[in-house]
Design a protein around this motif. Structure first.
Motif, PDB file in Angstrom:
ATOM      1  N   ASP A   1       8.003   8.712  -4.796  1.00 18.69           N
ATOM      2  CA  ASP A   1       9.100   7.734  -4.736  1.00 18.69           C
ATOM      3  C   ASP A   1       8.738   6.343  -4.916  1.00 18.69           C
ATOM      4  N   ARG A   2       7.465   5.953  -4.437  1.00 15.24           N
ATOM      5  CA  ARG A   2       6.772   4.575  -4.436  1.00 15.24           C
ATOM      6  C   ARG A   2       7.243   4.336  -5.880  1.00 15.24           C
ATOM      7  N   ALA A   3       7.289   2.774  -6.045  1.00 15.14           N
ATOM      8  CA  ALA A   3       7.453   2.047  -7.134  1.00 15.14           C
ATOM      9  C   ALA A   3       6.284   2.530  -8.054  1.00 15.14           C
ATOM     10  N   LEU A   4       6.602   2.493  -9.410  1.00 17.28           N
ATOM     11  CA  LEU A   4       5.555   2.669 -10.400  1.00 17.28           C
ATOM     12  C   LEU A   4       4.250   1.846 -10.338  1.00 17.28           C
ATOM     13  N   SER A   5       4.717   0.410 -10.307  1.00 16.99           N
ATOM     14  CA  SER A   5       3.538  -0.557 -10.283  1.00 16.99           C
ATOM     15  C   SER A   5       2.877  -0.370  -8.924  1.00 16.99           C
ATOM     16  N   SER A   6       3.525   0.051  -7.807  1.00 17.08           N
ATOM     17  CA  SER A   6       2.849   0.292  -6.645  1.00 17.08           C
ATOM     18  C   SER A   6       1.719   1.499  -6.863  1.00 17.08           C
TER      19      SER A   6
ATOM     20  N   ARG B   1       0.508   2.453  -9.727  1.00 21.53           N
ATOM     21  CA  ARG B   1      -0.669   1.972 -10.449  1.00 21.53           C
ATOM     22  C   ARG B   1      -1.649   1.258  -9.714  1.00 21.53           C
ATOM     23  N   ARG B   2      -1.138   0.202  -8.727  1.00 21.71           N
ATOM     24  CA  ARG B   2      -2.027  -0.629  -7.895  1.00 21.71           C
ATOM     25  C   ARG B   2      -2.855   0.239  -7.017  1.00 21.71           C
TER      26      ARG B   2
ATOM     27  N   ASP C   1      -7.118  -0.119  -7.153  1.00 25.49           N
ATOM     28  CA  ASP C   1      -7.505  -0.586  -6.073  1.00 25.49           C
ATOM     29  C   ASP C   1      -8.654   0.199  -5.583  1.00 25.49           C
TER      30      ASP C   1
ATOM     31  N   PRO D   1       7.821   8.621 -11.520  1.00 24.38           N
ATOM     32  CA  PRO D   1       8.817   8.877 -10.620  1.00 24.38           C
ATOM     33  C   PRO D   1       8.804  10.488 -10.112  1.00 24.38           C
TER      34      PRO D   1
END
Lengths: 434, 120
Positions: free
Chosen positions: B42-47, B49-50, B54, B64
Protein backbone atom coordinates in the motif's frame (compact mmCIF):
# COMPACT_ATOMS: atom_id res chain seq x y z
CA UNK A 1 -8.18 16.81 42.11
CA UNK A 2 -9.29 13.28 41.36
CA UNK A 3 -11.71 13.85 38.50
CA UNK A 4 -12.80 16.39 35.95
CA UNK A 5 -16.24 17.37 34.62
CA UNK A 6 -17.14 17.87 31.00
CA UNK A 7 -17.28 21.48 29.85
CA UNK A 8 -21.00 22.37 29.97
CA UNK A 9 -22.80 21.95 26.65
CA UNK A 10 -24.63 25.24 27.21
CA UNK A 11 -21.39 27.22 26.95
CA UNK A 12 -20.52 26.19 23.39
CA UNK A 13 -21.58 28.64 20.69
CA UNK A 14 -23.74 26.43 18.52
CA UNK A 15 -26.42 28.58 17.01
CA UNK A 16 -26.79 31.54 14.70
CA UNK A 17 -28.16 34.80 16.04
CA UNK A 18 -25.80 35.06 19.02
CA UNK A 19 -24.24 38.23 17.66
CA UNK A 20 -20.61 39.21 18.07
CA UNK A 21 -18.88 37.06 20.70
CA UNK A 22 -18.94 38.91 23.99
CA UNK A 23 -15.23 38.20 24.59
CA UNK A 24 -14.04 39.00 21.08
CA UNK A 25 -10.36 40.00 21.25
CA UNK A 26 -10.18 39.59 25.02
CA UNK A 27 -8.65 36.11 24.93
CA UNK A 28 -5.33 35.20 23.30
CA UNK A 29 -3.25 32.18 22.41
CA UNK A 30 0.28 32.73 23.67
CA UNK A 31 1.92 29.32 23.53
CA UNK A 32 2.12 26.24 21.36
CA UNK A 33 3.84 22.97 22.04
CA UNK A 34 4.04 19.63 20.31
CA UNK A 35 5.82 16.49 21.33
CA UNK A 36 7.78 14.35 18.89
CA UNK A 37 5.70 12.05 16.71
CA UNK A 38 5.81 8.36 15.93
CA UNK A 39 3.65 5.91 14.03
CA UNK A 40 2.89 3.80 17.08
CA UNK A 41 3.73 3.80 20.74
CA UNK A 42 6.91 1.79 21.36
CA UNK A 43 5.82 0.83 24.88
CA UNK A 44 8.39 2.91 26.75
CA UNK A 45 7.14 5.34 29.36
CA UNK A 46 9.33 8.12 27.94
CA UNK A 47 7.18 8.16 24.79
CA UNK A 48 3.82 7.52 26.44
CA UNK A 49 1.05 10.00 25.87
CA UNK A 50 1.39 11.19 29.45
CA UNK A 51 5.08 11.93 29.11
CA UNK A 52 4.64 13.52 25.70
CA UNK A 53 1.70 15.64 26.85
CA UNK A 54 3.82 17.03 29.68
CA UNK A 55 6.56 17.73 27.16
CA UNK A 56 4.15 19.55 24.85
CA UNK A 57 2.68 21.52 27.74
CA UNK A 58 6.11 22.59 28.94
CA UNK A 59 6.99 23.78 25.43
CA UNK A 60 3.84 25.89 25.35
CA UNK A 61 4.74 27.42 28.71
CA UNK A 62 8.31 28.08 27.56
CA UNK A 63 7.04 29.81 24.43
CA UNK A 64 5.03 32.18 26.60
CA UNK A 65 7.85 32.59 29.10
CA UNK A 66 5.80 31.50 32.09
CA UNK A 67 6.02 28.63 34.59
CA UNK A 68 3.71 25.92 35.83
CA UNK A 69 2.85 28.18 38.75
CA UNK A 70 1.24 30.69 36.40
CA UNK A 71 -1.31 28.18 35.12
CA UNK A 72 -4.71 28.19 36.82
CA UNK A 73 -6.73 26.09 34.40
CA UNK A 74 -6.42 22.93 32.31
CA UNK A 75 -8.80 21.71 29.65
CA UNK A 76 -8.08 18.34 28.08
CA UNK A 77 -9.52 16.23 25.39
CA UNK A 78 -8.87 13.28 27.61
CA UNK A 79 -9.37 10.37 25.24
CA UNK A 80 -6.90 9.59 22.51
CA UNK A 81 -8.05 8.53 19.07
CA UNK A 82 -6.40 5.12 19.11
CA UNK A 83 -7.17 1.93 20.95
CA UNK A 84 -6.70 1.34 24.67
CA UNK A 85 -3.50 -0.14 26.03
CA UNK A 86 -4.69 -2.46 28.76
CA UNK A 87 -8.01 -3.31 27.24
CA UNK A 88 -6.62 -5.86 24.86
CA UNK A 89 -6.11 -8.93 26.99
CA UNK A 90 -5.05 -10.93 23.94
CA UNK A 91 -1.96 -8.76 23.80
CA UNK A 92 -1.17 -9.46 27.44
CA UNK A 93 -0.60 -5.80 28.14
CA UNK A 94 -0.14 -4.97 31.77
CA UNK A 95 -0.09 -1.54 33.32
CA UNK A 96 2.98 0.06 34.85
CA UNK A 97 3.94 1.70 38.11
CA UNK A 98 2.08 4.90 39.03
CA UNK A 99 1.34 7.29 37.42
CA UNK A 100 1.01 4.88 34.49
CA UNK A 101 -1.11 2.35 36.36
CA UNK A 102 -4.28 2.92 34.32
CA UNK A 103 -5.28 4.01 30.81
CA UNK A 104 -4.90 7.62 31.97
CA UNK A 105 -1.48 8.72 30.76
CA UNK A 106 -1.22 5.85 28.27
CA UNK A 107 -4.08 5.93 25.75
CA UNK A 108 -5.27 9.39 26.77
CA UNK A 109 -4.44 12.14 29.23
CA UNK A 110 -6.96 13.69 31.59
CA UNK A 111 -6.77 17.22 32.93
CA UNK A 112 -6.34 16.00 36.51
CA UNK A 113 -3.57 13.60 35.46
CA UNK A 114 -1.69 16.54 33.97
CA UNK A 115 -2.29 18.73 37.01
CA UNK A 116 -0.95 16.07 39.33
CA UNK A 117 2.02 14.99 37.29
CA UNK A 118 3.16 18.43 36.16
CA UNK A 119 2.73 19.85 39.64
CA UNK A 120 0.27 22.53 38.51
CA UNK A 121 -0.48 23.53 42.07
CA UNK A 122 -2.36 26.73 41.30
CA UNK A 123 -4.92 25.17 39.00
CA UNK A 124 -8.46 25.84 40.20
CA UNK A 125 -10.35 24.89 37.04
CA UNK A 126 -10.25 21.72 34.96
CA UNK A 127 -12.60 20.56 32.24
CA UNK A 128 -12.76 17.84 29.66
CA UNK A 129 -14.02 18.23 26.14
CA UNK A 130 -15.05 15.31 23.96
CA UNK A 131 -13.91 14.27 20.53
CA UNK A 132 -11.30 16.70 19.32
CA UNK A 133 -8.76 19.10 20.69
CA UNK A 134 -10.82 21.69 18.79
CA UNK A 135 -13.60 21.19 21.31
CA UNK A 136 -11.20 21.81 24.18
CA UNK A 137 -9.82 24.90 22.43
CA UNK A 138 -13.20 26.56 22.09
CA UNK A 139 -13.99 25.65 25.70
CA UNK A 140 -10.78 27.34 26.81
CA UNK A 141 -11.61 30.49 24.87
CA UNK A 142 -14.96 30.70 26.62
CA UNK A 143 -13.60 29.84 30.08
CA UNK A 144 -10.88 32.50 29.90
CA UNK A 145 -13.33 35.01 28.46
CA UNK A 146 -15.76 34.33 31.28
CA UNK A 147 -13.00 34.89 33.84
CA UNK A 148 -13.16 31.39 35.22
CA UNK A 149 -9.40 31.08 34.81
CA UNK A 150 -6.80 33.46 33.43
CA UNK A 151 -4.12 31.13 32.06
CA UNK A 152 -5.27 27.80 30.66
CA UNK A 153 -3.37 24.90 29.20
CA UNK A 154 -5.28 22.95 26.57
CA UNK A 155 -3.88 19.51 25.86
CA UNK A 156 -4.45 16.30 24.04
CA UNK A 157 -2.43 13.18 23.72
CA UNK A 158 -3.54 11.11 20.80
CA UNK A 159 -2.02 7.72 20.37
CA UNK A 160 -1.67 4.70 18.24
CA UNK A 161 -0.96 1.42 19.94
CA UNK A 162 1.04 -1.43 18.44
CA UNK A 163 -0.99 -3.58 16.09
CA UNK A 164 -3.90 -2.82 13.85
CA UNK A 165 -6.07 0.24 14.30
CA UNK A 166 -9.77 0.32 15.22
CA UNK A 167 -10.68 -3.10 13.98
CA UNK A 168 -14.37 -3.95 14.18
CA UNK A 169 -14.51 -7.49 15.50
CA UNK A 170 -16.81 -10.13 14.05
CA UNK A 171 -18.42 -10.60 10.69
CA UNK A 172 -21.93 -9.52 11.61
CA UNK A 173 -23.48 -6.26 12.74
CA UNK A 174 -26.86 -4.95 13.84
CA UNK A 175 -28.75 -1.75 14.54
CA UNK A 176 -27.78 1.33 12.55
CA UNK A 177 -24.45 -0.35 11.85
CA UNK A 178 -26.14 -2.79 9.49
CA UNK A 179 -26.53 0.02 6.95
CA UNK A 180 -22.95 1.22 7.10
CA UNK A 181 -20.55 -1.34 8.56
CA UNK A 182 -20.57 -3.62 5.51
CA UNK A 183 -18.60 -0.85 3.79
CA UNK A 184 -16.25 -0.14 6.69
CA UNK A 185 -16.13 2.07 9.77
CA UNK A 186 -19.26 4.19 9.73
CA UNK A 187 -17.81 7.55 8.72
CA UNK A 188 -15.92 6.12 5.77
CA UNK A 189 -18.95 5.12 3.65
CA UNK A 190 -20.70 8.32 4.67
CA UNK A 191 -17.87 10.50 3.42
CA UNK A 192 -17.35 8.40 0.30
CA UNK A 193 -21.09 8.49 -0.44
CA UNK A 194 -21.19 12.25 0.07
CA UNK A 195 -18.24 12.80 -2.24
CA UNK A 196 -19.80 10.58 -4.88
CA UNK A 197 -22.97 12.68 -4.68
CA UNK A 198 -20.81 15.79 -4.97
CA UNK A 199 -19.09 14.53 -8.12
CA UNK A 200 -22.34 13.51 -9.77
CA UNK A 201 -24.04 16.79 -8.90
CA UNK A 202 -21.25 19.07 -10.05
CA UNK A 203 -19.69 16.98 -12.83
CA UNK A 204 -16.41 16.34 -11.02
CA UNK A 205 -14.33 13.23 -10.40
CA UNK A 206 -11.94 11.78 -7.87
CA UNK A 207 -8.87 12.36 -10.06
CA UNK A 208 -9.41 16.09 -9.53
CA UNK A 209 -8.46 15.65 -5.86
CA UNK A 210 -4.81 14.93 -6.75
CA UNK A 211 -3.55 18.54 -6.73
CA UNK A 212 -4.96 19.08 -3.25
CA UNK A 213 -3.43 15.90 -1.84
CA UNK A 214 -0.04 16.64 -3.37
CA UNK A 215 -0.15 20.18 -2.01
CA UNK A 216 -1.06 18.93 1.46
CA UNK A 217 2.01 16.69 1.37
CA UNK A 218 4.11 19.55 0.07
CA UNK A 219 3.01 21.73 2.97
CA UNK A 220 3.75 18.83 5.30
CA UNK A 221 7.30 18.81 3.98
CA UNK A 222 7.64 22.30 5.50
CA UNK A 223 6.10 21.47 8.88
CA UNK A 224 8.89 20.31 11.23
CA UNK A 225 6.45 19.27 13.94
CA UNK A 226 4.63 16.86 11.64
CA UNK A 227 4.84 13.09 11.52
CA UNK A 228 5.87 12.70 7.90
CA UNK A 229 8.49 15.43 8.17
CA UNK A 230 10.02 13.64 11.15
CA UNK A 231 9.52 10.02 10.19
CA UNK A 232 8.55 9.38 6.59
CA UNK A 233 9.68 12.20 4.32
CA UNK A 234 9.35 9.84 1.35
CA UNK A 235 5.59 9.89 1.76
CA UNK A 236 5.62 13.65 1.25
CA UNK A 237 7.00 13.16 -2.25
CA UNK A 238 4.04 11.22 -3.63
CA UNK A 239 3.08 11.86 -7.22
CA UNK A 240 -0.29 12.07 -8.91
CA UNK A 241 0.38 8.55 -10.18
CA UNK A 242 0.89 7.37 -6.60
CA UNK A 243 -2.30 9.02 -5.45
CA UNK A 244 -4.41 7.69 -8.27
CA UNK A 245 -2.96 4.17 -7.90
CA UNK A 246 -3.71 4.09 -4.19
CA UNK A 247 -5.99 1.29 -3.01
CA UNK A 248 -9.69 2.02 -2.67
CA UNK A 249 -10.92 1.94 0.89
CA UNK A 250 -14.53 2.64 -0.05
CA UNK A 251 -14.71 3.89 -3.62
CA UNK A 252 -14.36 6.82 -4.33
CA UNK A 253 -12.20 7.11 -1.20
CA UNK A 254 -8.67 5.74 -1.42
CA UNK A 255 -5.95 5.22 1.16
CA UNK A 256 -4.35 8.58 0.51
CA UNK A 257 -7.63 10.33 1.23
CA UNK A 258 -7.33 9.11 4.82
CA UNK A 259 -5.03 10.56 7.44
CA UNK A 260 -2.56 8.33 9.23
CA UNK A 261 -3.06 7.50 12.92
CA UNK A 262 0.01 8.54 14.88
CA UNK A 263 1.33 8.92 18.43
CA UNK A 264 1.86 12.49 19.60
CA UNK A 265 0.67 15.18 22.01
CA UNK A 266 -0.10 18.85 21.59
CA UNK A 267 -0.65 21.84 23.86
CA UNK A 268 -2.06 25.33 23.41
CA UNK A 269 -1.82 28.05 26.03
CA UNK A 270 -4.66 30.57 26.41
CA UNK A 271 -4.70 33.69 28.52
CA UNK A 272 -6.40 37.04 28.77
CA UNK A 273 -5.51 39.73 26.26
CA UNK A 274 -4.29 41.80 29.18
CA UNK A 275 -1.86 39.17 30.48
CA UNK A 276 -0.78 38.27 26.97
CA UNK A 277 0.91 41.66 26.61
CA UNK A 278 3.55 40.60 29.14
CA UNK A 279 4.31 37.21 27.63
CA UNK A 280 7.10 36.33 25.24
CA UNK A 281 5.18 35.53 22.10
CA UNK A 282 3.15 37.86 19.98
CA UNK A 283 -0.45 37.20 21.06
CA UNK A 284 -2.90 35.73 18.61
CA UNK A 285 -6.36 36.90 19.63
CA UNK A 286 -9.50 34.83 19.62
CA UNK A 287 -12.17 36.71 17.69
CA UNK A 288 -14.82 34.02 17.96
CA UNK A 289 -15.37 30.35 18.57
CA UNK A 290 -18.04 28.15 17.07
CA UNK A 291 -19.42 24.69 17.65
CA UNK A 292 -21.35 22.63 15.15
CA UNK A 293 -23.55 19.71 16.19
CA UNK A 294 -25.67 18.92 13.16
CA UNK A 295 -28.67 16.64 13.35
CA UNK A 296 -29.29 14.40 10.35
CA UNK A 297 -32.64 12.92 9.43
CA UNK A 298 -31.30 9.43 8.73
CA UNK A 299 -28.39 7.13 9.50
CA UNK A 300 -26.37 8.62 6.69
CA UNK A 301 -25.80 12.33 6.16
CA UNK A 302 -26.93 13.58 2.75
CA UNK A 303 -25.12 16.08 0.57
CA UNK A 304 -27.83 18.68 1.14
CA UNK A 305 -27.36 18.33 4.89
CA UNK A 306 -23.57 18.50 4.59
CA UNK A 307 -23.70 21.63 2.45
CA UNK A 308 -26.06 23.31 4.89
CA UNK A 309 -23.94 22.30 7.90
CA UNK A 310 -20.86 23.81 6.26
CA UNK A 311 -22.61 27.06 5.40
CA UNK A 312 -24.08 27.18 8.90
CA UNK A 313 -20.59 26.91 10.45
CA UNK A 314 -19.36 29.71 8.23
CA UNK A 315 -22.26 32.00 9.05
CA UNK A 316 -21.67 31.47 12.77
CA UNK A 317 -17.93 32.13 12.43
CA UNK A 318 -18.54 35.33 10.51
CA UNK A 319 -21.36 36.56 12.74
CA UNK A 320 -19.48 36.11 16.01
CA UNK A 321 -16.22 37.59 14.75
CA UNK A 322 -17.64 40.37 12.66
CA UNK A 323 -15.49 39.24 9.74
CA UNK A 324 -16.65 38.57 6.21
CA UNK A 325 -15.37 35.86 3.88
CA UNK A 326 -13.14 38.31 2.06
CA UNK A 327 -11.46 39.27 5.34
CA UNK A 328 -10.23 35.76 6.17
CA UNK A 329 -6.56 35.39 5.30
CA UNK A 330 -5.51 31.94 6.55
CA UNK A 331 -7.92 29.04 6.25
CA UNK A 332 -7.22 25.62 7.72
CA UNK A 333 -10.30 23.39 7.75
CA UNK A 334 -9.96 19.73 8.66
CA UNK A 335 -8.91 17.24 6.03
CA UNK A 336 -8.74 13.94 7.91
CA UNK A 337 -10.79 12.52 5.11
CA UNK A 338 -9.84 14.78 2.25
CA UNK A 339 -13.13 14.10 0.53
CA UNK A 340 -15.02 16.40 2.90
CA UNK A 341 -12.67 19.39 2.87
CA UNK A 342 -14.34 20.87 -0.21
CA UNK A 343 -17.54 21.35 1.78
CA UNK A 344 -15.75 23.73 4.15
CA UNK A 345 -14.03 25.63 1.36
CA UNK A 346 -17.31 26.19 -0.43
CA UNK A 347 -19.37 26.76 2.71
CA UNK A 348 -17.04 29.50 3.89
CA UNK A 349 -16.69 30.94 0.40
CA UNK A 350 -12.98 31.42 1.05
CA UNK A 351 -11.34 33.24 -1.87
CA UNK A 352 -14.71 33.29 -3.59
CA UNK A 353 -15.05 29.54 -3.99
CA UNK A 354 -18.70 28.65 -4.51
CA UNK A 355 -20.66 25.42 -4.59
CA UNK A 356 -19.14 22.84 -6.89
CA UNK A 357 -15.99 24.89 -7.50
CA UNK A 358 -13.54 23.50 -4.95
CA UNK A 359 -11.95 20.85 -7.15
CA UNK A 360 -11.35 23.39 -9.90
CA UNK A 361 -9.87 25.69 -7.25
CA UNK A 362 -7.47 22.89 -6.26
CA UNK A 363 -6.16 22.88 -9.82
CA UNK A 364 -5.06 26.49 -9.45
CA UNK A 365 -2.18 27.86 -7.39
CA UNK A 366 -2.85 26.79 -3.81
CA UNK A 367 0.83 26.71 -2.79
CA UNK A 368 1.79 28.69 0.30
CA UNK A 369 3.84 30.98 -1.94
CA UNK A 370 0.88 31.64 -4.18
CA UNK A 371 -2.23 33.79 -4.08
CA UNK A 372 -4.56 31.09 -2.63
CA UNK A 373 -2.60 29.25 0.10
CA UNK A 374 -5.40 26.93 1.10
CA UNK A 375 -4.73 24.70 4.11
CA UNK A 376 -1.25 26.08 4.65
CA UNK A 377 -0.71 23.58 7.46
CA UNK A 378 -0.75 20.61 5.11
CA UNK A 379 -3.41 19.35 7.45
CA UNK A 380 -3.62 15.86 8.78
CA UNK A 381 -3.04 14.38 5.35
CA UNK A 382 0.34 16.07 5.27
CA UNK A 383 1.28 15.63 8.93
CA UNK A 384 -0.56 12.64 10.40
CA UNK A 385 -3.77 12.60 12.38
CA UNK A 386 -4.05 14.94 15.34
CA UNK A 387 -6.88 17.23 14.20
CA UNK A 388 -4.95 20.20 15.58
CA UNK A 389 -2.40 21.00 12.88
CA UNK A 390 -4.77 23.54 11.35
CA UNK A 391 -5.01 25.50 14.58
CA UNK A 392 -1.28 25.20 15.17
CA UNK A 393 -0.44 26.49 11.72
CA UNK A 394 -2.94 29.32 11.88
CA UNK A 395 -1.33 30.63 15.07
CA UNK A 396 2.13 30.31 13.55
CA UNK A 397 1.01 32.03 10.33
CA UNK A 398 -0.51 34.93 12.24
CA UNK A 399 2.67 35.29 14.29
CA UNK A 400 4.66 35.27 11.05
CA UNK A 401 6.54 32.23 12.34
CA UNK A 402 5.48 29.50 9.93
CA UNK A 403 8.96 29.22 8.42
CA UNK A 404 9.02 27.86 4.89
CA UNK A 405 5.24 27.51 5.06
CA UNK A 406 4.70 31.20 5.74
CA UNK A 407 2.01 32.46 3.42
CA UNK A 408 2.91 35.42 1.26
CA UNK A 409 -0.53 36.97 1.31
CA UNK A 410 -1.74 39.15 4.17
CA UNK A 411 -1.88 37.07 7.37
CA UNK A 412 -3.82 39.00 9.96
CA UNK A 413 -6.85 36.74 10.38
CA UNK A 414 -7.43 33.02 10.22
CA UNK A 415 -10.00 30.31 10.70
CA UNK A 416 -9.31 26.71 11.66
CA UNK A 417 -11.48 23.84 12.77
CA UNK A 418 -12.12 20.11 12.99
CA UNK A 419 -13.64 17.70 12.43
CA UNK A 420 -16.64 17.15 10.10
CA UNK A 421 -19.27 19.51 8.70
CA UNK A 422 -21.77 17.83 10.97
CA UNK A 423 -19.68 17.80 14.11
CA UNK A 424 -16.86 20.26 14.61
CA UNK A 425 -15.45 23.21 16.54
CA UNK A 426 -13.84 26.32 15.11
CA UNK A 427 -11.63 29.22 16.12
CA UNK A 428 -11.54 32.61 14.41
CA UNK A 429 -8.20 34.24 15.16
CA UNK A 430 -6.60 37.61 14.54
CA UNK A 431 -3.39 39.52 15.09
CA UNK A 432 -5.38 42.43 16.49
CA UNK A 433 -7.97 42.30 19.27
CA UNK A 434 -10.03 44.96 17.50
CA UNK B 1 11.73 -23.62 -12.10
CA UNK B 2 10.91 -19.93 -12.17
CA UNK B 3 9.46 -18.37 -9.03
CA UNK B 4 8.10 -14.86 -8.65
CA UNK B 5 8.19 -13.53 -5.09
CA UNK B 6 6.21 -10.44 -4.15
CA UNK B 7 7.05 -8.77 -0.85
CA UNK B 8 4.73 -6.61 1.19
CA UNK B 9 6.73 -3.87 2.95
CA UNK B 10 5.27 -2.61 6.24
CA UNK B 11 5.36 -5.36 8.83
CA UNK B 12 7.04 -7.70 6.36
CA UNK B 13 10.38 -6.38 5.15
CA UNK B 14 13.02 -5.07 7.54
CA UNK B 15 12.63 -1.67 5.86
CA UNK B 16 8.93 -1.53 6.74
CA UNK B 17 7.11 0.50 9.37
CA UNK B 18 6.93 -1.48 11.55
CA UNK B 19 9.94 -3.49 10.47
CA UNK B 20 9.20 -7.07 9.51
CA UNK B 21 11.24 -10.26 9.75
CA UNK B 22 12.29 -10.55 6.11
CA UNK B 23 15.70 -9.01 5.55
CA UNK B 24 16.92 -7.43 2.36
CA UNK B 25 19.65 -10.04 2.30
CA UNK B 26 16.91 -12.66 2.01
CA UNK B 27 15.52 -10.71 -0.94
CA UNK B 28 18.97 -10.52 -2.52
CA UNK B 29 19.43 -14.23 -2.01
CA UNK B 30 16.07 -14.95 -3.64
CA UNK B 31 17.06 -12.82 -6.61
CA UNK B 32 20.50 -14.36 -6.97
CA UNK B 33 18.84 -17.77 -6.86
CA UNK B 34 16.85 -16.83 -9.93
CA UNK B 35 13.61 -15.53 -8.45
CA UNK B 36 11.75 -12.61 -9.98
CA UNK B 37 11.39 -10.15 -7.09
CA UNK B 38 9.51 -6.98 -6.29
CA UNK B 39 7.07 -5.37 -3.90
CA UNK B 40 3.29 -5.20 -3.71
CA UNK B 41 2.37 -2.78 -0.98
CA UNK B 42 0.00 0.00 0.00
CA UNK B 43 3.07 2.23 0.00
CA UNK B 44 3.16 4.69 -2.88
CA UNK B 45 4.76 3.31 -6.03
CA UNK B 46 7.39 6.04 -5.92
CA UNK B 47 8.15 5.16 -2.31
CA UNK B 48 8.52 1.48 -3.22
CA UNK B 49 10.92 2.33 -6.04
CA UNK B 50 12.96 4.54 -3.73
CA UNK B 51 13.19 1.80 -1.13
CA UNK B 52 14.69 -0.64 -3.63
CA UNK B 53 16.96 1.98 -5.20
CA UNK B 54 18.22 3.18 -1.84
CA UNK B 55 19.24 -0.37 -1.03
CA UNK B 56 20.82 -1.08 -4.41
CA UNK B 57 18.39 -3.81 -5.32
CA UNK B 58 17.33 -3.96 -8.96
CA UNK B 59 13.69 -4.87 -8.59
CA UNK B 60 11.60 -6.48 -11.28
CA UNK B 61 8.31 -4.85 -10.33
CA UNK B 62 6.53 -2.57 -7.89
CA UNK B 63 2.78 -2.66 -7.60
CA UNK B 64 -0.19 -1.66 -5.49
CA UNK B 65 -1.34 -4.53 -3.31
CA UNK B 66 -4.59 -4.91 -5.21
CA UNK B 67 -2.81 -5.33 -8.54
CA UNK B 68 -1.03 -8.64 -7.99
CA UNK B 69 -3.03 -10.03 -10.92
CA UNK B 70 -1.38 -7.51 -13.24
CA UNK B 71 2.02 -8.61 -11.98
CA UNK B 72 1.17 -12.18 -12.87
CA UNK B 73 0.27 -11.10 -16.40
CA UNK B 74 3.62 -9.33 -16.80
CA UNK B 75 5.89 -12.19 -15.78
CA UNK B 76 5.89 -15.82 -16.76
CA UNK B 77 6.71 -18.08 -13.84
CA UNK B 78 5.96 -21.55 -12.54
CA UNK B 79 5.04 -20.27 -9.11
CA UNK B 80 3.75 -16.96 -7.85
CA UNK B 81 4.24 -16.11 -4.18
CA UNK B 82 3.16 -13.12 -2.12
CA UNK B 83 4.29 -12.71 1.47
CA UNK B 84 2.73 -10.19 3.83
CA UNK B 85 1.42 -9.52 7.32
CA UNK B 86 -2.22 -8.61 6.84
CA UNK B 87 -5.38 -10.41 5.88
CA UNK B 88 -5.61 -7.95 3.00
CA UNK B 89 -2.37 -9.46 1.70
CA UNK B 90 -3.88 -12.90 1.93
CA UNK B 91 -7.10 -11.81 0.26
CA UNK B 92 -5.44 -10.05 -2.67
CA UNK B 93 -2.90 -12.86 -3.11
CA UNK B 94 -5.50 -15.59 -3.26
CA UNK B 95 -7.74 -13.51 -5.50
CA UNK B 96 -4.86 -13.10 -7.95
CA UNK B 97 -3.94 -16.78 -7.85
CA UNK B 98 -0.76 -16.36 -5.81
CA UNK B 99 0.40 -18.66 -3.06
CA UNK B 100 0.32 -16.72 0.17
CA UNK B 101 2.82 -16.88 3.02
CA UNK B 102 2.57 -14.92 6.24
CA UNK B 103 5.62 -12.78 6.90
CA UNK B 104 7.04 -15.19 9.46
CA UNK B 105 6.71 -18.03 6.97
CA UNK B 106 8.32 -15.84 4.35
CA UNK B 107 11.28 -15.28 6.66
CA UNK B 108 11.96 -19.00 6.35
CA UNK B 109 12.57 -18.43 2.63
CA UNK B 110 10.34 -21.23 1.37
CA UNK B 111 11.19 -20.31 -2.24
CA UNK B 112 14.75 -21.52 -1.70
CA UNK B 113 13.50 -24.93 -0.65
CA UNK B 114 11.19 -25.02 -3.65
CA UNK B 115 14.05 -24.27 -6.01
CA UNK B 116 16.16 -26.91 -4.33
CA UNK B 117 13.40 -29.48 -4.62
CA UNK B 118 12.87 -28.67 -8.28
CA UNK B 119 16.46 -29.65 -8.98
CA UNK B 120 15.88 -33.18 -7.71
Amino acid sequence: MASTEMFPESRYRKTEGLGVWEHRGKVAIVGLGNSPTSRRWDGTLETSLGAWTMLAAQKALDEAGITVDDVDGVIACDKGMGDDWGGDASQGRGYFEAPYDSEDGLSGVSAHWLVKNMGLKNVKMTYHAPGCLSTALVAAAQAVGDGEAHTVLVVRGTGNMPGRYHQTPGNTTGGNGQWTNPWGWQLIPQIAFGFDQYCRTYGKNHDMMAPFILNQRRNGSMFPEGFYYQNRPDDLQITAEDYLASRWICKPMNMNDCDLPIQTAGAFLFTTAERAKDMKKKPVYVLNHVTQRGVVRSSLETMAETEEFSAHIARKCYEGSGLTASEVDVFNPYDGFTLFTQWFLEGFGWHGVGKGEALDFYAGDIRVEGPHPFSSSGGNNGNGRTRWWGHYDTVQQLRGEAGDRQVQIKHETGISGAFTPGHSDWLVLGTSPD
Amino acid sequence: MKILVSFDIDGCLETGDPPGPITLDMVRKAQSSGCIIGSCSDRALSSQRRMWDDNNIVYDFVSPKYALGDVMKQFEADKYIHTGDRDMDEMFAKKAGFDFYWEKEGAEEPWLAMLEESKD
